[in-house]
Design a protein around this motif. Sequence first.
Motif, PDB file in Angstrom:
ATOM      1  N   VAL A  84       0.850  -1.191   0.000  1.00 28.19           N
ATOM      2  CA  VAL A  84       0.000   0.000   0.000  1.00 28.19           C
ATOM      3  C   VAL A  84       0.884   1.239   0.000  1.00 28.19           C
ATOM      4  O   VAL A  84       1.715   1.412   0.893  1.00 28.19           O
ATOM      5  N   LYS A  85       0.700   2.097  -0.996  1.00 37.12           N
ATOM      6  CA  LYS A  85       1.501   3.313  -1.094  1.00 37.12           C
ATOM      7  C   LYS A  85       0.722   4.481  -0.510  1.00 37.12           C
ATOM      8  O   LYS A  85      -0.335   4.846  -1.016  1.00 37.12           O
ATOM      9  N   LEU A  86       1.264   5.041   0.563  1.00 34.71           N
ATOM     10  CA  LEU A  86       0.595   6.158   1.229  1.00 34.71           C
ATOM     11  C   LEU A  86       1.137   7.481   0.711  1.00 34.71           C
ATOM     12  O   LEU A  86       2.299   7.593   0.344  1.00 34.71           O
ATOM     13  N   ASN A  87       0.283   8.495   0.710  1.00 41.05           N
ATOM     14  CA  ASN A  87       0.690   9.854   0.378  1.00 41.05           C
ATOM     15  C   ASN A  87       0.281  10.767   1.525  1.00 41.05           C
ATOM     16  O   ASN A  87      -0.746  10.543   2.170  1.00 41.05           O
ATOM     17  N   LEU A  92      -5.936   7.253   2.846  1.00 42.63           N
ATOM     18  CA  LEU A  92      -5.312   6.028   3.346  1.00 42.63           C
ATOM     19  C   LEU A  92      -4.500   6.299   4.596  1.00 42.63           C
ATOM     20  O   LEU A  92      -4.496   5.513   5.540  1.00 42.63           O
ATOM     21  N   GLU A  93      -3.791   7.430   4.607  1.00 41.53           N
ATOM     22  CA  GLU A  93      -2.978   7.764   5.774  1.00 41.53           C
ATOM     23  C   GLU A  93      -3.847   7.895   7.019  1.00 41.53           C
ATOM     24  O   GLU A  93      -3.505   7.394   8.094  1.00 41.53           O
ATOM     25  N   LYS A  94      -4.984   8.558   6.868  1.00 43.64           N
ATOM     26  CA  LYS A  94      -5.872   8.755   8.021  1.00 43.64           C
ATOM     27  C   LYS A  94      -6.460   7.434   8.501  1.00 43.64           C
ATOM     28  O   LYS A  94      -6.703   7.256   9.690  1.00 43.64           O
ATOM     29  N   GLN A  95      -6.676   6.513   7.570  1.00 42.59           N
ATOM     30  CA  GLN A  95      -7.256   5.224   7.944  1.00 42.59           C
ATOM     31  C   GLN A  95      -6.286   4.359   8.731  1.00 42.59           C
ATOM     32  O   GLN A  95      -6.703   3.571   9.579  1.00 42.59           O
ATOM     33  N   ILE A 102      -1.802   6.202  17.699  1.00 44.45           N
ATOM     34  CA  ILE A 102      -2.521   6.237  18.982  1.00 44.45           C
ATOM     35  C   ILE A 102      -2.254   4.955  19.767  1.00 44.45           C
ATOM     36  O   ILE A 102      -1.979   4.992  20.973  1.00 44.45           O
ATOM     37  N   ILE A 103      -2.329   3.804  19.081  1.00 45.15           N
ATOM     38  CA  ILE A 103      -2.089   2.521  19.746  1.00 45.15           C
ATOM     39  C   ILE A 103      -0.675   2.456  20.307  1.00 45.15           C
ATOM     40  O   ILE A 103      -0.468   2.031  21.453  1.00 45.15           O
ATOM     41  N   CYS A 104       0.307   2.887  19.526  1.00 47.02           N
ATOM     42  CA  CYS A 104       1.706   2.847  19.983  1.00 47.02           C
ATOM     43  C   CYS A 104       1.904   3.702  21.230  1.00 47.02           C
ATOM     44  O   CYS A 104       2.591   3.299  22.178  1.00 47.02           O
ATOM     45  N   LYS A 105       1.307   4.886  21.247  1.00 40.20           N
ATOM     46  CA  LYS A 105       1.421   5.780  22.407  1.00 40.20           C
ATOM     47  C   LYS A 105       0.774   5.165  23.644  1.00 40.20           C
ATOM     48  O   LYS A 105       1.323   5.225  24.753  1.00 40.20           O
ATOM     49  N   LYS A 133     -10.523   0.263  20.439  1.00 38.00           N
ATOM     50  CA  LYS A 133     -11.258   1.034  19.435  1.00 38.00           C
ATOM     51  C   LYS A 133     -10.394   1.286  18.198  1.00 38.00           C
ATOM     52  O   LYS A 133     -10.840   1.077  17.064  1.00 38.00           O
ATOM     53  N   ASN A 134      -9.155   1.705  18.409  1.00 41.69           N
ATOM     54  CA  ASN A 134      -8.267   1.995  17.287  1.00 41.69           C
ATOM     55  C   ASN A 134      -7.741   0.718  16.635  1.00 41.69           C
ATOM     56  O   ASN A 134      -7.480   0.697  15.430  1.00 41.69           O
ATOM     57  N   LYS A 135      -7.617  -0.335  17.432  1.00 38.34           N
ATOM     58  CA  LYS A 135      -7.184  -1.621  16.874  1.00 38.34           C
ATOM     59  C   LYS A 135      -8.218  -2.145  15.888  1.00 38.34           C
ATOM     60  O   LYS A 135      -7.865  -2.699  14.839  1.00 38.34           O
ATOM     61  N   GLU A 136      -9.485  -1.959  16.206  1.00 36.29           N
ATOM     62  CA  GLU A 136     -10.551  -2.419  15.312  1.00 36.29           C
ATOM     63  C   GLU A 136     -10.465  -1.707  13.955  1.00 36.29           C
ATOM     64  O   GLU A 136     -10.647  -2.324  12.904  1.00 36.29           O
ATOM     65  N   ILE A 137     -10.171  -0.408  13.979  1.00 38.11           N
ATOM     66  CA  ILE A 137     -10.033   0.365  12.736  1.00 38.11           C
ATOM     67  C   ILE A 137      -8.857  -0.160  11.924  1.00 38.11           C
ATOM     68  O   ILE A 137      -8.965  -0.397  10.709  1.00 38.11           O
TER      69      ILE A 137
END
Length: 228
Positions: A84-87, A92-95, A102-105, A133-137
């Motif tokens: 997946v190429k992000l820009n 895609l970046e927001k997804q 957030i998960i890492c923090k 919540k963020n893991k589900e996304i």
Amino acid sequence: MRLGSQLIGNGLIIARVPIWRPRRKIDAPTFSPVKLNNYVTVFAEQSERMVKQVKSTFGVGAESLWKYMTIYTFYSVCETTLGVKLNVNDNLEKQILEPFNIICKLLTARGLTPWLHLDAVYKLSPYYYNVEKNKEILHRFVNGIIKEKRKKVKENIKTDKDDTNSLKSFLELQIEASGSDRGYSDEELLEECLGLLLAGTDTTAVGICFTICMLANHPDMQEKVFHE
């Protein structure tokens, strides 16, 4: 305690021996120098983008390198692992980037808070619910990519298409190496992909930042690296 297991489950980097051993036999060949050398173009392209971003900050005072290095490593790992190429600033970046950060923090905060090491206490805290919540996304996004890559691999097999000229992601190599539909399940592929995202983003960014700081403190060595 495997704090990262909430995100990556039984991923290779933290799996217990009974799970680690068979998976390692499948994954090891995908890390061969020949296959890894194919990703050099990705690293080069992402490096050029990162340098331009850092250059844009010249003259505005002190700036933390961490943000730029983590974006560089995350984008590189996404392209090589998931295909997946992000820009910058795209959908895609927001997804994928925002929930990942957030998960890492939150997992780091748990690691630095001794009483949250106990699962019984941790699951009552807002940290746990925010991670879930963020893991589900993140899981939903990666699972969608897994289904796309499975379809692509299956189509190539049916048409006897070699695809030797195309750059295969690590995910595609894993699907093929494990035996396609008879190999890794979607859950196992998800765990391995998330493990690479977690390990490849943070550890590489730390190493790069440390190297840059050392070169900044030793201009003579920096000059030698520049000439090389």
